[in-house]
Design a protein around this motif. Structure first.
Motif, short mmCIF file in Angstrom:
data_model
loop_
_atom_site.label_atom_id
_atom_site.label_comp_id
_atom_site.label_asym_id
_atom_site.label_seq_id
_atom_site.Cartn_x
_atom_site.Cartn_y
_atom_site.Cartn_z
N SER A 129 8.11 -32.60 0.60
CA SER A 129 9.02 -32.09 1.62
C SER A 129 9.85 -30.92 1.10
CB SER A 129 9.95 -33.20 2.12
OG SER A 129 10.98 -33.49 1.18
N ALA A 166 6.09 -27.97 -0.06
CA ALA A 166 4.95 -27.57 0.77
C ALA A 166 5.11 -26.11 1.20
CB ALA A 166 4.83 -28.48 1.99
N THR A 180 4.71 -24.44 4.02
CA THR A 180 5.27 -24.06 5.31
C THR A 180 6.38 -25.02 5.72
OG1 THR A 180 3.77 -25.42 6.66
CG2 THR A 180 2.99 -23.22 6.00
N GLU A 220 4.99 -28.15 7.42
CA GLU A 220 4.46 -29.15 6.48
C GLU A 220 5.59 -29.90 5.78
OE1 GLU A 220 0.35 -27.64 4.61
OE2 GLU A 220 1.91 -26.10 4.62
N ARG A 221 6.66 -29.23 5.48
CA ARG A 221 7.79 -29.89 4.84
C ARG A 221 8.44 -30.90 5.79
NH1 ARG A 221 10.84 -25.52 0.84
NH2 ARG A 221 8.91 -24.63 -0.02
N ALA A 270 6.94 -32.36 8.28
CA ALA A 270 5.97 -33.45 8.46
C ALA A 270 6.05 -34.44 7.30
CB ALA A 270 4.56 -32.88 8.58
N ALA A 271 6.18 -33.93 6.06
CA ALA A 271 6.29 -34.81 4.90
C ALA A 271 7.57 -35.62 4.95
CB ALA A 271 6.23 -33.99 3.61
#
Length: 210
Positions: free
Chosen positions: A89, A92, A94, A97-98, A100-101
């Motif tokens: 998080s 990542a 993008t 993506e961060r 999402a993590a």
């Protein structure tokens, strides 16, 4: 270098702790804090009562450890900030993506910790150790979110000039486990519904298209 005997002894200690924590979590959730005794936990875990007393000392300490392990996911000496999802998080490539993590990690934690944390928050009214732990947990969540947004900004994944203090404070309230418990009990959300809401809301806070 540790000997085979040392490794075996450490493995047995860890296994015993996990048995005790599983038993304690089951009893605390089913019976509540007040009705559960250390002797009952020992019997439920199939260990001697002295083992539980020596390892944890008090019922409050046992419940605190159960909550900590539920948050982390296991008994390994790695805090939440060092877990793979948490590292991702912050690293990542993008913003999406961060987020999402972060949401994935939060969802997994809520699934593990919801019921036992609810017990601990109720017990905190009469146990100063648990009240202090709850307060420390809130502060730690805030600092982890501050690091999350600060890294996002420094890596160029946020628009310049975003108010990082506001992002930190707002997302701390959104992502905290107590907010999940409120949504679960008041609205009827499960961890998946909460995660979907969290993903949408954090993405909007970050200025991402949805």
């Amino acid at each position: 270098m540790p000997s085979d005997k040392t490794d075996l002894r450490a493995a047995r200690v860890a296994e015993t702790e996990e048995k005790i924590l599983r038993a304690a979590t089951d009893l605390f959730v089913r019976q509540g804090y007040t009705a559960t005794t250390l002797a009952q936990v020992a019997e439920h875990a199939h260990v001697g009562a002295r083992t539980v007393y020596v390892r944890f000392g008090t019922k409050a300490a046992l419940l605190k450890r159960a909550v900590d392990v539920a948050f982390a996911g296991d008994t390994a000496p790695v805090d939440v900030g060092g877990r793979p999802w948490s590292v991702l998080s912050r690293t990542a490539p993008t913003a999406a993506e961060r987020i999402a993590a972060l949401v994935s990690g939060a969802r997994q934690m809520m699934e593990r910790v919801g019921d036992i944390l609810s017990v601990a928050l109720q017990a905190a009214a009469v146990e100063p150790e648990l009240a202090a732990a709850a307060h420390a947990g809130r502060l730690a969540t805030r600092e982890n979110l501050r690091l999350f947004w600060t890294r996002m900004a420094s890596d160029g994944l946020l628009e310049p000039g975003r108010d990082l203090d506001w992002l930190t404070d707002t997302s701390t309230v959104l992502i905290h486990a107590e907010t999940y418990l409120l949504a679960r009990d008041m609205i009827g959300w499960d961890s998946v519904g909460h995660a979907e809401w969290l993903s949408t809301t954090l993405s909007r806070l970050a200025g991402l298209p949805r």
